[in-house]
Design a protein around this motif. Structure first.
Motif, short mmCIF file in Angstrom:
data_model
loop_
_atom_site.label_atom_id
_atom_site.label_comp_id
_atom_site.label_asym_id
_atom_site.label_seq_id
_atom_site.Cartn_x
_atom_site.Cartn_y
_atom_site.Cartn_z
N ILE A 20 0.84 -1.20 0.00
CA ILE A 20 0.00 0.00 0.00
C ILE A 20 0.88 1.25 0.00
O ILE A 20 0.60 2.22 -0.72
N GLU A 21 1.94 1.23 0.78
CA GLU A 21 2.85 2.38 0.82
C GLU A 21 3.55 2.58 -0.52
O GLU A 21 3.72 3.72 -0.98
N LEU A 22 3.94 1.48 -1.18
CA LEU A 22 4.58 1.60 -2.50
C LEU A 22 3.61 2.19 -3.53
O LEU A 22 4.00 3.05 -4.33
N VAL A 23 2.36 1.74 -3.50
CA VAL A 23 1.37 2.31 -4.42
C VAL A 23 1.17 3.79 -4.13
O VAL A 23 1.08 4.61 -5.05
N GLY A 24 1.13 4.15 -2.86
CA GLY A 24 1.01 5.56 -2.49
C GLY A 24 2.18 6.37 -3.01
O GLY A 24 1.99 7.48 -3.53
N ASP A 25 3.38 5.84 -2.90
CA ASP A 25 4.56 6.52 -3.43
C ASP A 25 4.45 6.73 -4.93
O ASP A 25 4.82 7.78 -5.46
N LEU A 26 3.94 5.70 -5.64
CA LEU A 26 3.76 5.83 -7.09
C LEU A 26 2.72 6.88 -7.44
O LEU A 26 2.90 7.66 -8.38
N VAL A 27 1.64 6.93 -6.68
CA VAL A 27 0.59 7.93 -6.93
C VAL A 27 1.14 9.33 -6.73
O VAL A 27 0.90 10.23 -7.55
N VAL A 28 1.92 9.54 -5.68
CA VAL A 28 2.51 10.87 -5.43
C VAL A 28 3.46 11.24 -6.56
O VAL A 28 3.41 12.37 -7.08
N ALA A 29 4.31 10.31 -6.97
CA ALA A 29 5.26 10.59 -8.05
C ALA A 29 4.54 10.88 -9.36
O ALA A 29 4.90 11.80 -10.10
N ALA A 30 3.51 10.10 -9.66
CA ALA A 30 2.75 10.31 -10.90
C ALA A 30 2.02 11.65 -10.88
O ALA A 30 1.94 12.35 -11.89
N SER A 31 1.50 12.02 -9.72
CA SER A 31 0.80 13.30 -9.60
C SER A 31 1.73 14.48 -9.80
O SER A 31 1.31 15.52 -10.32
N ALA A 32 2.98 14.33 -9.41
CA ALA A 32 3.95 15.41 -9.53
C ALA A 32 4.60 15.46 -10.91
O ALA A 32 5.29 16.43 -11.23
N SER A 33 4.37 14.44 -11.72
CA SER A 33 5.01 14.35 -13.02
C SER A 33 4.20 15.06 -14.09
O SER A 33 2.98 15.08 -14.05
N GLU A 34 4.91 15.63 -15.06
CA GLU A 34 4.26 16.32 -16.18
C GLU A 34 3.58 15.32 -17.12
O GLU A 34 2.63 15.65 -17.81
N GLY A 35 4.09 14.10 -17.19
CA GLY A 35 3.56 13.07 -18.07
C GLY A 35 3.70 11.71 -17.42
O GLY A 35 3.99 11.62 -16.23
N PRO A 36 3.51 10.66 -18.19
CA PRO A 36 3.66 9.31 -17.63
C PRO A 36 5.08 9.09 -17.10
O PRO A 36 6.05 9.61 -17.65
N LEU A 37 5.19 8.33 -16.03
CA LEU A 37 6.50 7.98 -15.48
C LEU A 37 7.18 6.98 -16.39
O LEU A 37 6.55 6.04 -16.89
N SER A 38 8.47 7.14 -16.59
CA SER A 38 9.25 6.17 -17.35
C SER A 38 9.49 4.96 -16.45
O SER A 38 9.33 5.01 -15.23
N GLU A 39 9.91 3.87 -17.06
CA GLU A 39 10.23 2.67 -16.27
C GLU A 39 11.33 2.96 -15.25
O GLU A 39 11.29 2.47 -14.13
N ASP A 40 12.31 3.76 -15.66
CA ASP A 40 13.40 4.12 -14.74
C ASP A 40 12.88 4.93 -13.55
O ASP A 40 13.32 4.74 -12.42
#
Length: 64
Positions: A20-40
């Protein structure tokens, strides 16, 4: 009929909480990103070293 749960019993699942914490981290990162997150970028957020395929700071399966 199932018995009533014991009051104060520990009903947590450590692995589930970690996910759940990892998914939350991904949501925060995706929300802060201008576009889709790269695999890296996803690997970085999750703490994965793509060369080893295991989270940074943990032992690889052959070393466990």
């Amino acid at each position: 009929m199932a018995p009533d749960p014991i009051v104060g019993a520990d009903l947590t699942d450590g692995a589930l909480q970690d996910e759940i914490e990892l998914v939350g981290d991904l949501v925060v990162a995706a929300s802060a990103s201008e576009g889709p997150l790269s695999e890296d970028e996803i690997d970085e957020v999750l703490g994965v070293d793509r060369g080893m395929g295991v989270p940074k700071g943990t032992k690889s399966p052959q070393h466990v």
